[in-house]
Design a protein around this motif. Structure first.
Motif, PDB file in Angstrom:
ATOM      1  N   VAL A  21       0.855  -1.181   0.000  1.00  0.00           N
ATOM      2  CA  VAL A  21       0.000   0.000   0.000  1.00  0.00           C
ATOM      3  C   VAL A  21       0.889   1.227   0.000  1.00  0.00           C
ATOM      4  O   VAL A  21       1.729   1.397   0.877  1.00  0.00           O
ATOM      5  N   ASN A  24      -1.379   6.614  -2.474  1.00  0.00           N
ATOM      6  CA  ASN A  24      -2.676   6.523  -3.155  1.00  0.00           C
ATOM      7  C   ASN A  24      -2.713   5.315  -4.076  1.00  0.00           C
ATOM      8  O   ASN A  24      -3.331   5.361  -5.135  1.00  0.00           O
ATOM      9  N   ALA A  25      -2.046   4.252  -3.692  1.00  0.00           N
ATOM     10  CA  ALA A  25      -1.943   3.091  -4.570  1.00  0.00           C
ATOM     11  C   ALA A  25      -1.913   1.812  -3.747  1.00  0.00           C
ATOM     12  O   ALA A  25      -1.563   1.829  -2.572  1.00  0.00           O
ATOM     13  N   GLU A  26      -2.282   0.716  -4.399  1.00  0.00           N
ATOM     14  CA  GLU A  26      -2.267  -0.578  -3.730  1.00  0.00           C
ATOM     15  C   GLU A  26      -2.002  -1.682  -4.750  1.00  0.00           C
ATOM     16  O   GLU A  26      -2.569  -1.688  -5.828  1.00  0.00           O
ATOM     17  N   ILE A  27      -1.103  -2.575  -4.398  1.00  0.00           N
ATOM     18  CA  ILE A  27      -0.882  -3.798  -5.169  1.00  0.00           C
ATOM     19  C   ILE A  27      -1.497  -4.905  -4.335  1.00  0.00           C
ATOM     20  O   ILE A  27      -1.139  -5.088  -3.168  1.00  0.00           O
ATOM     21  N   GLU A  41      -1.203  -7.660  -9.793  1.00  0.00           N
ATOM     22  CA  GLU A  41      -2.309  -6.705  -9.860  1.00  0.00           C
ATOM     23  C   GLU A  41      -3.544  -7.484 -10.298  1.00  0.00           C
ATOM     24  O   GLU A  41      -3.486  -8.260 -11.252  1.00  0.00           O
ATOM     25  N   LYS A  51      -2.592   1.972 -12.533  1.00  0.00           N
ATOM     26  CA  LYS A  51      -1.805   3.096 -12.042  1.00  0.00           C
ATOM     27  C   LYS A  51      -0.908   2.659 -10.878  1.00  0.00           C
ATOM     28  O   LYS A  51       0.252   3.030 -10.787  1.00  0.00           O
ATOM     29  N   SER A  52      -1.465   1.840  -9.994  1.00  0.00           N
ATOM     30  CA  SER A  52      -0.703   1.377  -8.831  1.00  0.00           C
ATOM     31  C   SER A  52       0.527   0.579  -9.247  1.00  0.00           C
ATOM     32  O   SER A  52       1.592   0.706  -8.653  1.00  0.00           O
TER      33      SER A  52
END
Length: 103
Positions: A21, A24-27, A41, A51-52
């Protein structure tokens, strides 16, 4: 969809599951394949913009990544990202082919 992939990963490898995390992103998953931590992803539909994943590549420069989605199997291998259908989530360690450096 993430629960399906988590169940498949646990059943096929029995390894602990990790995620990443960012601000502003999460895998969704970091999975060990071929001795490397590989970002996975997961996308529920056929739109696979990630985007992440781009942010993860900028920060950590992994050798490659896997994007699981509702799209059909695509035999083309990108240098960095392999797009696979969701139904292969439980077979990644047996089926996955590491992209070659000059592909």
């Amino acid at each position: 969809v993430e629960n399906f992939v988590a169940t498949e990963l646990l059943a096929s490898s029995n390894l602990p599951l990790y995620c990443w995390v960012g601000k502003n992103a999460e895998i969704e998953f970091l999975h060990v394949m071929n001795g490397r931590a590989v970002p996975l992803e997961v996308k529920a539909g056929k739109r696979t913009q990630a985007k992440s994943l781009g942010l993860f590549f900028q920060k950590y420069s992994p050798a490659f990544a896997v994007k699981l989605s509702a799209r059909m199997l695509d035999n083309s291998i990108s240098k960095k990202v392999r797009n696979l259908p969701l139904y292969l989530a439980g077979q990644l360690n047996h089926w996955f082919i590491t992209p070659h450096a000059n592909t």
